[in-house]
Motif scaffolding. Structure first.
Motif, PDB file in Angstrom:
ATOM      1  N   ALA A   1       0.852  -1.191   0.000  1.00 55.95           N
ATOM      2  CA  ALA A   1       0.000   0.000   0.000  1.00 55.95           C
ATOM      3  C   ALA A   1       0.882   1.233   0.000  1.00 55.95           C
ATOM      4  CB  ALA A   1      -0.927   0.009   1.214  1.00 55.95           C
ATOM      5  N   THR A   2       0.376   2.323  -0.545  1.00 57.31           N
ATOM      6  CA  THR A   2       1.142   3.567  -0.519  1.00 57.31           C
ATOM      7  C   THR A   2       1.080   4.163   0.881  1.00 57.31           C
ATOM      8  OG1 THR A   2      -0.746   4.971  -1.078  1.00 57.31           O
ATOM      9  CG2 THR A   2       0.501   4.005  -2.911  1.00 57.31           C
ATOM     10  N   PRO A   3       1.995   5.086   1.220  1.00 59.23           N
ATOM     11  CA  PRO A   3       1.917   5.743   2.523  1.00 59.23           C
ATOM     12  C   PRO A   3       0.564   6.400   2.777  1.00 59.23           C
ATOM     13  CG  PRO A   3       4.034   6.191   1.504  1.00 59.23           C
ATOM     14  CD  PRO A   3       3.214   5.478   0.471  1.00 59.23           C
ATOM     15  N   ARG A   4      -0.008   7.013   1.757  1.00 57.15           N
ATOM     16  CA  ARG A   4      -1.314   7.649   1.933  1.00 57.15           C
ATOM     17  C   ARG A   4      -2.400   6.621   2.207  1.00 57.15           C
ATOM     18  NH1 ARG A   4      -2.529  12.610   1.067  1.00 57.15           N
ATOM     19  NH2 ARG A   4      -0.606  12.941  -0.142  1.00 57.15           N
TER      20      ARG A   4
ATOM     21  N   LEU B   1      -1.995   3.694   3.597  1.00 61.09           N
ATOM     22  CA  LEU B   1      -1.809   3.174   4.943  1.00 61.09           C
ATOM     23  C   LEU B   1      -2.344   4.143   5.984  1.00 61.09           C
ATOM     24  CD1 LEU B   1      -0.532   1.007   6.825  1.00 61.09           C
ATOM     25  CD2 LEU B   1       1.500   2.447   6.877  1.00 61.09           C
ATOM     26  N   ARG B   2      -2.079   5.418   5.803  1.00 57.23           N
ATOM     27  CA  ARG B   2      -2.519   6.419   6.780  1.00 57.23           C
ATOM     28  C   ARG B   2      -4.037   6.506   6.818  1.00 57.23           C
ATOM     29  NH1 ARG B   2       0.723  11.742   7.830  1.00 57.23           N
ATOM     30  NH2 ARG B   2       1.442  10.444   9.565  1.00 57.23           N
ATOM     31  N   ASN B   3      -4.704   6.255   5.719  1.00 60.58           N
ATOM     32  CA  ASN B   3      -6.162   6.382   5.653  1.00 60.58           C
ATOM     33  C   ASN B   3      -6.902   5.140   6.120  1.00 60.58           C
ATOM     34  OD1 ASN B   3      -5.975   8.997   4.650  1.00 60.58           O
ATOM     35  ND2 ASN B   3      -6.027   8.342   2.508  1.00 60.58           N
ATOM     36  N   THR B   4      -6.154   4.059   6.418  1.00 61.03           N
ATOM     37  CA  THR B   4      -6.825   2.838   6.884  1.00 61.03           C
ATOM     38  C   THR B   4      -7.130   2.932   8.372  1.00 61.03           C
ATOM     39  OG1 THR B   4      -4.670   1.773   7.317  1.00 61.03           O
ATOM     40  CG2 THR B   4      -5.721   1.390   5.171  1.00 61.03           C
TER      41      THR B   4
END
Length: 297
Positions: free
Chosen positions: A289-292, A294-297
């Motif tokens: 997953a992209t960093p974005r 991952l942060r949105n999960t």
């Protein structure tokens, strides 16, 4: 607290010489419940001054103790004496749940002047004894050892009157079984030079991962040429130095994304990536997953 989730631990365990105090002075024993990769993707090579027992509860993964790398499965028990390098990792896409049991040898009386301290505990504290790193359910004396850990767990859960005495008795019994029935190497005056060299490299990465690191600089820490260093490092860790360094930086960034409000650009720069596109690409390759995302999960 006697038992807590690993998410409560700060990121210091991702470092080289772990100095975070995991135990209380009056009763230096604690148990953390951990899951890879849910709590963190892996635990990088580090060492500490306390005894650690890693008790695999579910799933499978990988473990390293000093220079030995092996797979671990549900039921396995990993023994890590004070001062020894150790690490944990994910095996393919599997989850691994385990108990991280950490205690100071003072729990058993290492500060006392008696036969138990002089013959067993102090030599263990000073790295003059080496334990077998892995005990599996196939071992003859496994049922006795696992029973000690299970009983200590039950005591910590109920915390009834005298539970501290029971936990101490269980760990004493566990040590007595190991000394009586396993190949405990004695009179080891110092750790092998390869381990000390590996510690110096792990230390160097932890101290400098935010900055550019050249293979030549890491090789100097061992007194090796770059080509010999690269062969040696892969032999010691099972991976190349560049792969290890990149994964270390990526997992640092993973923790930053999970636990801070820093921007993705700030995190990429903080963890040693000077190119955001490269950071995003490597992060997705490592974690799916992209960093974005991952942060949105």
């Amino acid at each position: 607290m006697m038992k807590e989730n690993k998410k409560a631990i700060d990121n210091s365990i991702q470092g080289f010489h772990e100095t975070k105090k995991h135990t209380e002075f009056m009763f230096p024993y604690n148990v953390y419940l951990c899951t890879i990769p849910d709590d963190f993707p892996s635990v990088f090579l580090h060492w500490q001054d306390t005894m650690e027992i890693i008790y695999i509860k579910k799933g499978s993964g990988t473990a390293q103790v000093d220079l030995t790398i092996f797979e671990v499965h549900a039921g396995d028990i990993v023994l890590v004496p004070p001062g020894h390098l150790h690490a944990l990792g994910q095996l393919q896409n599997q989850h691994m749940e385990y108990e991280n049991i950490i205690f100071d040898l003072s729990l058993l009386g290492s500060r006392m002047i008696d036969i138990c301290s002089q013959k067993y505990l102090l030599p263990l504290q000073k790295n003059n004894l080496h334990f077998p790193p892995l005990i599996t359910p196939q071992d003859e004396y496994y049922p006795m050892i696992s029973a000690c850990l299970n009983d200590a767990d039950d005591l910590c859960e109920t915390r009834g009157a005298g539970f501290e005495l029971g936990v101490k008795a269980d760990i004493m019994k566990l040590f007595s079984i190991i000394f009586a029935h396993y190949d405990v190497k004695r009179n080891v005056k110092e750790m092998p030079s390869d381990i000390e060299r590996l510690k110096s490299v792990v230390h160097y990465i932890e101290e400098n991962y935010q900055n550019p690191i050249k293979i030549e600089d890491a090789a100097l820490k061992c007194g090796y040429s770059p080509s010999h260093f690269m062969r040696w490092f892969k032999q010691m860790t099972g991976t190349s130095f560049i792969q290890y360094l990149n994964r270390f930086r990526l997992e640092k960034s993973y923790q930053e994304l999970k636990n801070t409000d820093r921007t993705i650009l700030e995190i990429s720069e903080l963890t040693g990536f000077d190119n955001l596109s490269n950071f995003n690409r490597q992060f997705k390759k490592q974690f799916g997953a992209t960093p974005r995302q991952l942060r949105n999960t």
